[in-house]
Design an enzyme around this catalytic site. Structure first.
Site, PDB file in Angstrom:
ATOM      1  N   ASP A  17      -7.145  -9.635   1.414  1.00 40.84           N
ATOM      2  CA  ASP A  17      -6.965  -8.185   1.297  1.00 40.84           C
ATOM      3  C   ASP A  17      -8.341  -7.564   1.067  1.00 40.84           C
ATOM      4  O   ASP A  17      -9.030  -7.906   0.103  1.00 40.84           O
ATOM      5  CB  ASP A  17      -6.014  -7.904   0.115  1.00 40.84           C
ATOM      6  CG  ASP A  17      -5.648  -6.430  -0.004  1.00 40.84           C
ATOM      7  OD1 ASP A  17      -6.274  -5.597   0.680  1.00 40.84           O
ATOM      8  OD2 ASP A  17      -4.746  -6.123  -0.791  1.00 40.84           O
ATOM      9  N   ASP A 112      -5.781  -4.072   6.757  1.00 35.70           N
ATOM     10  CA  ASP A 112      -6.754  -4.780   5.902  1.00 35.70           C
ATOM     11  C   ASP A 112      -6.189  -6.004   5.207  1.00 35.70           C
ATOM     12  O   ASP A 112      -6.825  -6.549   4.319  1.00 35.70           O
ATOM     13  CB  ASP A 112      -7.362  -3.815   4.874  1.00 35.70           C
ATOM     14  CG  ASP A 112      -6.529  -3.679   3.605  1.00 35.70           C
ATOM     15  OD1 ASP A 112      -5.293  -3.693   3.707  1.00 35.70           O
ATOM     16  OD2 ASP A 112      -7.130  -3.580   2.523  1.00 35.70           O
ATOM     17  N   GLU A 113      -5.022  -6.443   5.612  1.00 35.08           N
ATOM     18  CA  GLU A 113      -4.342  -7.503   4.869  1.00 35.08           C
ATOM     19  C   GLU A 113      -3.708  -8.500   5.826  1.00 35.08           C
ATOM     20  O   GLU A 113      -3.094  -8.101   6.814  1.00 35.08           O
ATOM     21  CB  GLU A 113      -3.187  -6.838   4.123  1.00 35.08           C
ATOM     22  CG  GLU A 113      -3.077  -7.099   2.675  1.00 35.08           C
ATOM     23  CD  GLU A 113      -1.829  -6.404   2.168  1.00 35.08           C
ATOM     24  OE1 GLU A 113      -0.903  -7.093   1.780  1.00 35.08           O
ATOM     25  OE2 GLU A 113      -1.782  -5.161   2.190  1.00 35.08           O
TER      26      GLU A 113
HETATM   27  P1  TTP Z   1      -4.647  -1.342   0.188  1.00 36.24           P
HETATM   28  O1  TTP Z   1      -5.084  -2.728   0.529  1.00 36.24           O
HETATM   29  O2  TTP Z   1      -3.349  -1.157  -0.529  1.00 36.24           O
HETATM   30  O3  TTP Z   1      -5.748  -0.645  -0.708  1.00 36.24           O
HETATM   31  P2  TTP Z   1      -7.318  -0.721  -0.623  1.00 36.24           P
HETATM   32  O4  TTP Z   1      -7.786  -1.750   0.363  1.00 36.24           O
HETATM   33  O5  TTP Z   1      -7.859   0.658  -0.398  1.00 36.24           O
HETATM   34  O6  TTP Z   1      -7.718  -1.148  -2.092  1.00 36.24           O
HETATM   35  P3  TTP Z   1      -7.577  -2.576  -2.797  1.00 36.24           P
HETATM   36  O7  TTP Z   1      -8.980  -2.971  -3.137  1.00 36.24           O
HETATM   37  O8  TTP Z   1      -6.737  -2.326  -4.002  1.00 36.24           O
HETATM   38  O9  TTP Z   1      -6.920  -3.497  -1.801  1.00 36.24           O
HETATM   39  O10 TTP Z   1      -4.587  -0.469   1.493  1.00 36.24           O
HETATM   40  C1  TTP Z   1      -5.470  -0.648   2.581  1.00 36.24           C
HETATM   41  C2  TTP Z   1      -5.811   0.685   3.217  1.00 36.24           C
HETATM   42  O11 TTP Z   1      -4.616   1.331   3.650  1.00 36.24           O
HETATM   43  C3  TTP Z   1      -6.486   1.640   2.289  1.00 36.24           C
HETATM   44  O12 TTP Z   1      -7.910   1.467   2.255  1.00 36.24           O
HETATM   45  C4  TTP Z   1      -6.075   2.977   2.819  1.00 36.24           C
HETATM   46  C5  TTP Z   1      -4.722   2.745   3.462  1.00 36.24           C
HETATM   47  N1  TTP Z   1      -3.642   3.232   2.598  1.00 36.24           N
HETATM   48  C6  TTP Z   1      -3.140   4.508   2.847  1.00 36.24           C
HETATM   49  O13 TTP Z   1      -3.558   5.183   3.800  1.00 36.24           O
HETATM   50  N2  TTP Z   1      -2.155   4.993   2.014  1.00 36.24           N
HETATM   51  C7  TTP Z   1      -1.662   4.278   0.942  1.00 36.24           C
HETATM   52  O14 TTP Z   1      -0.785   4.764   0.213  1.00 36.24           O
HETATM   53  C8  TTP Z   1      -2.207   2.976   0.699  1.00 36.24           C
HETATM   54  C9  TTP Z   1      -1.702   2.153  -0.466  1.00 36.24           C
HETATM   55  C10 TTP Z   1      -3.180   2.505   1.549  1.00 36.24           C
HETATM   56 MG    MG Z   2      -6.981  -3.685   0.404  1.00 32.80          MG
END
Ligand code: TTP
Ligand code: MG
Length: 373
Positions: A17, A112-113
């Site tokens: 992630d 991103d995952e």
């Molecule tokens: P996430 O992996 O949930 O969050 P993140 O990568 O920003 O942070 P973390 O370090 O906690 O993993 O989500 C990935 C991307 O998806 C995030 O950068 C932006 C998008 N996203 C949205 O557009 N809306 C949302 O509600 C969430 C949770 C994520």
């Molecule tokens: Mg993330």
């Protein structure tokens, strides 16, 4: 309570992630945003919401899905930038290119995952821990972005684990760690347990996996139906779901970085013939022969420039790849070739996933080496 269902399947799963993904890409591309609380989202005067924010902004309580106006109240110095979705999609493609250097078994969950199954990999003598470390280092070196990873015997635990040492960290749950790990696991950490479910669980006095373990399966089914069954399994740390590669697979490919750069096209043709056989067996393994829509050749030159030539083609034969190679070769600008790749593009069914193009695979070693996590 001894488990009444025995579905223990031990794999080596890595859940990757990216850290504050959209925000990290913005900070990388616009370094003036670094060391400052920033968010990616819609503007406050248009009832916008925050997609994500960097870790500086999180210290002020800013979170994904929060109204931008509220985020600015929490953190008045917050810089909110507009999203650049096409850039994030391109970066996601690049991340997947890196994944495919390590395994073909990739299940993207979002941009991103992803889950990676490295059970059969012989890299690092089969150590999923070291493979995860290498993938993260590769992402950092290649893309200048950080990723976190969870390593575990199944998907559910790997996903929970990837959050535990964020950002830029990883957490490993070995098969021996599973029982003590789930003992104290709060039920809201289980993917799929949302707010409403959690409230119901709390009504029955169930707060941790250990609480659920004490319940008879029949009672769980009575109270929660089908969900009761999966809750029972998760509470013992079990999850036998496979990494599902077929949902979003859009191409199958094989590539090889040559031991020495090659400066004659006929040498490339020879290497291509070997790769073609490997490509055919991968297509067969994936049962994707009927979905082939195009063929492609990728070359990477000694100056690290990369080019891909594709052609609509339903039935790939070695002969189809030759003109593609010739065209790619014509772009060499006198440089030799350091990597050759062949791929087929696949027709896809409508998918609920984000539009994630899967790039070409590289050679992955498989063996019966001793299993290590
Ligand atoms: P996430 O992996 O949930 O969050 P993140 O990568 O920003 O942070 P973390 O370090 O906690 O993993 O989500 C990935 C991307 O998806 C995030 O950068 C932006 C998008 N996203 C949205 O557009 N809306 C949302 O509600 C969430 C949770 C994520
Ligand atoms: Mg993330």
């Amino acid at each position: 309570m001894a488990s009444t269902l025995n579905t223990m399947t031990s794999r080596k799963i890595i859940h990757i992630d990216m850290d504050c993904f959209f925000a990290a890409v913005e900070m990388r591309d616009f370094p003036e945003l670094k060391n400052h609380p920033i968010a990616v989202g819609g503007s406050s005067d248009r009832r916008g919401v925050i997609a994500t924010c960097n870790y500086e902004a999180r210290r002020f309580g800013v979170r994904s899905a929060m109204a931008t106006a509220h985020a600015i109240r929490l953190c008045p110095q917050l810089k909110v930038v507009k999203h650049r979705m096409s850039v994030y999609k391109d970066v996601s493609t690049q991340i997947h290119e890196i994944f495919r250097k390590y395994t073909d078994l990739i299940e993207p969950l979002s941009l991103d995952e992803a889950y990676l199954d490295v059970t059969d990999s012989s890299l690092h003598h089969g150590s999923a821990t070291l493979i995860a470390q290498q993938i993260r280092a590769d992402i950092q070196q290649t893309l200048n972005l950080t990723a976190s990873a969870g390593v575990a015997p199944n998907k559910f635990l790997a996903k929970i684990a990837s959050d535990l040492n964020k950002p830029n960290g990883q957490y490993v749950i070995t098969p021996n760690d599973v029982a003590p790990f789930v003992e104290t696991l709060a039920l809201e950490k289980i993917p799929g347990v949302g707010k409403a479910t959690l409230e119901r669980l709390h009504l029955y006095g169930l707060k941790t996996a250990a609480d659920v373990q004490k319940m008879e399966l029949d009672a769980l089914i009575k109270q929660f139906g089908k969900f009761g069954v999966s809750l029972h399994h998760r509470s013992f740390g079990r999850d036998d779901r496979e990494v599902n590669t077929s949902r979003t697979r859009k191409s199958i490919g094989v590539e090889t970085t040559l031991p020495e750069d090659v400066s004659q096209i006929k040498d490339c043709e020879q290497i291509m013939a070997g790769l073609f056989d490997e490509l055919l067996s991968r297509i067969e393994r994936a049962g994707a022969g009927a979905r082939i829509a195009k063929c492609g050749v990728k070359l990477k030159f000694s100056d690290f420039r990369q080019t891909t030539v594709e052609h609509q083609q339903a039935a790939p034969e070695l002969e189809c790849f030759k003109p593609l190679l010739a065209e790619a070769w014509s772009r060499s600008k006198g440089k030799s070739v350091r990597l050759i790749g062949l791929s087929v593009g696949l027709q896809t069914e409508v998918s609920q996933q984000l539009d994630l193009p899967l790039p070409m695979a590289s050679n992955t070693q498989h063996s019966n080496a001793p299993r290590r996590l």
